[in-house]
Design a protein around this motif. Structure first.
Motif, mmCIF file in Angstrom:
data_model
loop_
_atom_site.group_PDB
_atom_site.id
_atom_site.type_symbol
_atom_site.label_atom_id
_atom_site.label_comp_id
_atom_site.label_asym_id
_atom_site.label_seq_id
_atom_site.Cartn_x
_atom_site.Cartn_y
_atom_site.Cartn_z
ATOM 1 N N ASN A 2 -22.918 -1.659 -18.631
ATOM 2 C CA ASN A 2 -23.008 -2.839 -17.646
ATOM 3 C C ASN A 2 -22.997 -4.146 -18.151
ATOM 4 O O ASN A 2 -23.120 -4.464 -19.233
ATOM 5 C CB ASN A 2 -24.579 -2.753 -17.208
ATOM 6 C CG ASN A 2 -24.719 -1.673 -16.050
ATOM 7 O OD1 ASN A 2 -23.864 -0.997 -15.701
ATOM 8 N ND2 ASN A 2 -25.899 -1.685 -15.532
ATOM 9 N N ILE A 3 -22.137 -5.003 -17.722
ATOM 10 C CA ILE A 3 -21.955 -6.471 -18.079
ATOM 11 C C ILE A 3 -22.442 -7.454 -16.924
ATOM 12 O O ILE A 3 -21.966 -7.589 -15.905
ATOM 13 C CB ILE A 3 -20.341 -6.777 -18.275
ATOM 14 C CG1 ILE A 3 -19.881 -5.991 -19.099
ATOM 15 C CG2 ILE A 3 -20.299 -8.299 -18.804
ATOM 16 C CD1 ILE A 3 -18.199 -5.964 -19.296
ATOM 17 N N TYR A 4 -23.619 -8.010 -17.426
ATOM 18 C CA TYR A 4 -24.034 -9.094 -16.600
ATOM 19 C C TYR A 4 -23.801 -10.473 -17.003
ATOM 20 O O TYR A 4 -23.629 -10.993 -17.913
ATOM 21 C CB TYR A 4 -25.803 -8.997 -16.663
ATOM 22 C CG TYR A 4 -26.465 -7.464 -16.238
ATOM 23 C CD1 TYR A 4 -26.588 -7.291 -15.117
ATOM 24 C CD2 TYR A 4 -26.516 -6.539 -17.376
ATOM 25 C CE1 TYR A 4 -27.188 -6.090 -14.817
ATOM 26 C CE2 TYR A 4 -26.919 -5.318 -17.212
ATOM 27 C CZ TYR A 4 -27.237 -5.045 -15.674
ATOM 28 O OH TYR A 4 -27.805 -3.839 -15.478
ATOM 29 N N ILE A 5 -23.479 -11.299 -15.913
ATOM 30 C CA ILE A 5 -22.558 -12.716 -15.878
ATOM 31 C C ILE A 5 -23.626 -13.450 -15.385
ATOM 32 O O ILE A 5 -23.904 -13.244 -14.146
ATOM 33 C CB ILE A 5 -21.408 -12.278 -15.259
ATOM 34 C CG1 ILE A 5 -20.341 -11.371 -16.010
ATOM 35 C CG2 ILE A 5 -20.689 -14.076 -15.398
ATOM 36 C CD1 ILE A 5 -19.966 -11.569 -17.350
ATOM 37 N N ASP A 6 -23.658 -14.804 -16.038
ATOM 38 C CA ASP A 6 -24.195 -16.024 -15.298
ATOM 39 C C ASP A 6 -23.401 -17.097 -16.076
ATOM 40 O O ASP A 6 -22.991 -17.004 -17.114
ATOM 41 C CB ASP A 6 -25.619 -16.034 -15.321
ATOM 42 C CG ASP A 6 -26.352 -16.882 -14.279
ATOM 43 O OD1 ASP A 6 -25.637 -17.381 -13.455
ATOM 44 O OD2 ASP A 6 -27.345 -16.917 -14.243
ATOM 45 N N GLU A 7 -23.771 -18.214 -15.592
ATOM 46 C CA GLU A 7 -23.297 -19.438 -16.199
ATOM 47 C C GLU A 7 -24.033 -20.662 -16.140
ATOM 48 O O GLU A 7 -25.191 -20.716 -15.639
ATOM 49 C CB GLU A 7 -21.788 -19.919 -15.224
ATOM 50 C CG GLU A 7 -22.167 -20.549 -13.962
ATOM 51 C CD GLU A 7 -22.223 -19.399 -12.792
ATOM 52 O OE1 GLU A 7 -22.534 -19.940 -11.810
ATOM 53 O OE2 GLU A 7 -21.902 -18.310 -13.059
ATOM 54 N N SER A 8 -23.795 -21.598 -17.144
ATOM 55 C CA SER A 8 -24.632 -22.868 -17.162
ATOM 56 C C SER A 8 -23.453 -23.898 -17.150
ATOM 57 O O SER A 8 -22.303 -23.978 -17.712
ATOM 58 C CB SER A 8 -25.309 -22.856 -18.321
ATOM 59 O OG SER A 8 -26.087 -24.041 -18.599
ATOM 60 N N GLY A 9 -24.133 -24.915 -16.522
ATOM 61 C CA GLY A 9 -23.222 -26.271 -16.442
ATOM 62 C C GLY A 9 -22.460 -26.334 -15.153
ATOM 63 O O GLY A 9 -22.748 -25.373 -14.195
ATOM 64 N N ASP A 10 -21.204 -27.226 -14.702
ATOM 65 C CA ASP A 10 -20.619 -27.228 -13.611
ATOM 66 C C ASP A 10 -19.009 -27.536 -13.939
ATOM 67 O O ASP A 10 -18.826 -27.600 -15.170
ATOM 68 C CB ASP A 10 -21.008 -28.492 -12.698
ATOM 69 C CG ASP A 10 -20.898 -29.759 -13.469
ATOM 70 O OD1 ASP A 10 -19.825 -30.306 -13.620
ATOM 71 O OD2 ASP A 10 -21.847 -30.135 -13.890
ATOM 72 N N LEU A 11 -18.340 -27.177 -12.971
ATOM 73 C CA LEU A 11 -17.061 -27.234 -13.320
ATOM 74 C C LEU A 11 -16.527 -28.745 -12.586
ATOM 75 O O LEU A 11 -15.247 -28.812 -12.215
ATOM 76 C CB LEU A 11 -16.119 -26.198 -12.591
ATOM 77 C CG LEU A 11 -16.092 -25.132 -13.757
ATOM 78 C CD1 LEU A 11 -15.618 -23.884 -12.939
ATOM 79 C CD2 LEU A 11 -15.406 -25.278 -14.962
ATOM 80 N N GLY A 12 -17.197 -29.711 -12.162
ATOM 81 C CA GLY A 12 -17.024 -31.041 -11.947
ATOM 82 C C GLY A 12 -16.456 -31.693 -12.965
ATOM 83 O O GLY A 12 -16.532 -31.570 -14.254
ATOM 84 N N PHE A 13 -15.841 -32.971 -12.671
ATOM 85 C CA PHE A 13 -15.362 -33.888 -13.636
ATOM 86 C C PHE A 13 -15.506 -35.230 -13.296
ATOM 87 O O PHE A 13 -14.712 -36.237 -13.731
ATOM 88 C CB PHE A 13 -13.772 -33.616 -13.807
ATOM 89 C CG PHE A 13 -13.195 -32.481 -14.383
ATOM 90 C CD1 PHE A 13 -13.102 -32.123 -15.768
ATOM 91 C CD2 PHE A 13 -13.025 -31.358 -13.637
ATOM 92 C CE1 PHE A 13 -12.721 -31.029 -16.492
ATOM 93 C CE2 PHE A 13 -12.789 -30.119 -14.272
ATOM 94 C CZ PHE A 13 -12.579 -29.811 -15.660
ATOM 95 N N SER A 14 -16.618 -35.565 -12.766
ATOM 96 C CA SER A 14 -17.201 -36.971 -12.508
ATOM 97 C C SER A 14 -17.967 -37.289 -13.472
ATOM 98 O O SER A 14 -18.098 -36.800 -14.471
ATOM 99 C CB SER A 14 -17.975 -36.963 -11.361
ATOM 100 O OG SER A 14 -18.983 -36.168 -11.498
ATOM 101 N N GLY A 15 -18.419 -38.589 -13.701
ATOM 102 C CA GLY A 15 -19.315 -39.117 -14.837
ATOM 103 C C GLY A 15 -20.286 -38.581 -14.801
ATOM 104 O O GLY A 15 -21.266 -38.539 -16.065
ATOM 105 N N ASN A 16 -21.069 -37.741 -13.871
ATOM 106 C CA ASN A 16 -22.357 -37.076 -13.810
ATOM 107 C C ASN A 16 -22.104 -35.715 -14.375
ATOM 108 O O ASN A 16 -23.160 -34.926 -14.269
ATOM 109 C CB ASN A 16 -22.920 -37.209 -12.504
ATOM 110 C CG ASN A 16 -23.319 -38.621 -12.314
ATOM 111 O OD1 ASN A 16 -23.755 -39.293 -13.043
ATOM 112 N ND2 ASN A 16 -23.260 -38.919 -10.940
#
Length: 218
Positions: A2-16
């Motif tokens: 079993n491979i459990y996946i999650d992410e952190s951060g975002d894929l935006g490219f604005s100043g925030n």
């Protein structure tokens, strides 16, 4: 496996937007290790103070450093393995910055493909991910992940099936666990300060670390 996946951060490219995007994975080979992960999270949550009791889902971002560390220490004492990929967003080509799903699929697919390569393809694999992906986006993700799996499988002998499961993270303790891993890895890259960096707590369990585009670390 079993491979459990999650992410952190975002894929935006604005100043925030965040400077990094992390995809984390917990790798549990066999039901015993899956149960270790579940038991770990249940035990830690029982010891949390009352202020956390009414939170529907404990996540890295809604707990304080004391309890983040307790979760990470508990995970480090299990027999599960940890893998992650980090995207340094400043290095992403301009023409790709508005293609968030392409980036997400590529980073996640690369991580899963690398796990399959390192661990072999002689057994069935379940990839369990939070069900936040919906509709066409989910279908495209599933197709891409299956494609990367087949591509990796063509380089190995043996038989395996890969199944992609979109689970409710509120009910899945292992997805909750990998949320803490991804959050801590993100903090390690974002704020590499000794007093608030818990990366070393679970570093002994890391088997794969992909760094885009500074080269593979592990």
């Amino acid at each position: 496996m079993n491979i459990y996946i999650d992410e952190s951060g975002d894929l935006g490219f604005s100043g925030n937007s965040s400077s990094y995007f992390i995809v984390g994975a917990i790798i549990a080979e066999g039901p015993e290790k899956v149960q270790q992960c579940k038991t770990c999270m249940k035990r830690v949550k029982k010891k949390f103070p009352k202020k956390y009791k009414n939170i529907s889902e404990l996540k890295y971002h809604n707990t304080d450093d004391t309890y983040r560390r307790r979760v990470l220490e508990c995970i480090s004492r299990t027999d599960v393995d940890i893998a992650y990929a980090v995207l340094r967003k400043e290095q992403v080509y301009i023409n790709l910055r508005d293609k968030r799903q392409v980036l997400y699929n590529y980073i996640t697919g690369s991580l899963v493909s690398t796990i399959l390569s390192e661990y072999g393809c002689s057994h069935d694999v379940n990839v369990i991910i939070d069900k936040s992906l919906d509709g066409v986006v989910r279908d495209e993700f599933d197709k891409y992940l299956l494609y990367r799996s087949m591509e990796e499988h063509s380089n190995h002998t043996g038989e395996h099936d890969l199944e992609i499961l979109h689970a409710d993270s509120k009910k899945n303790h292992c997805i909750q666990a990998v949320d803490f891993i991804a959050g801590a890895v993100h903090r390690h890259y974002r704020e590499p300060l000794p007093y608030n960096d818990y990366y070393s707590v679970f570093e002994n369990r890391i088997t794969i670390a992909l760094d885009y585009f500074n080269g593979r670390r592990k």
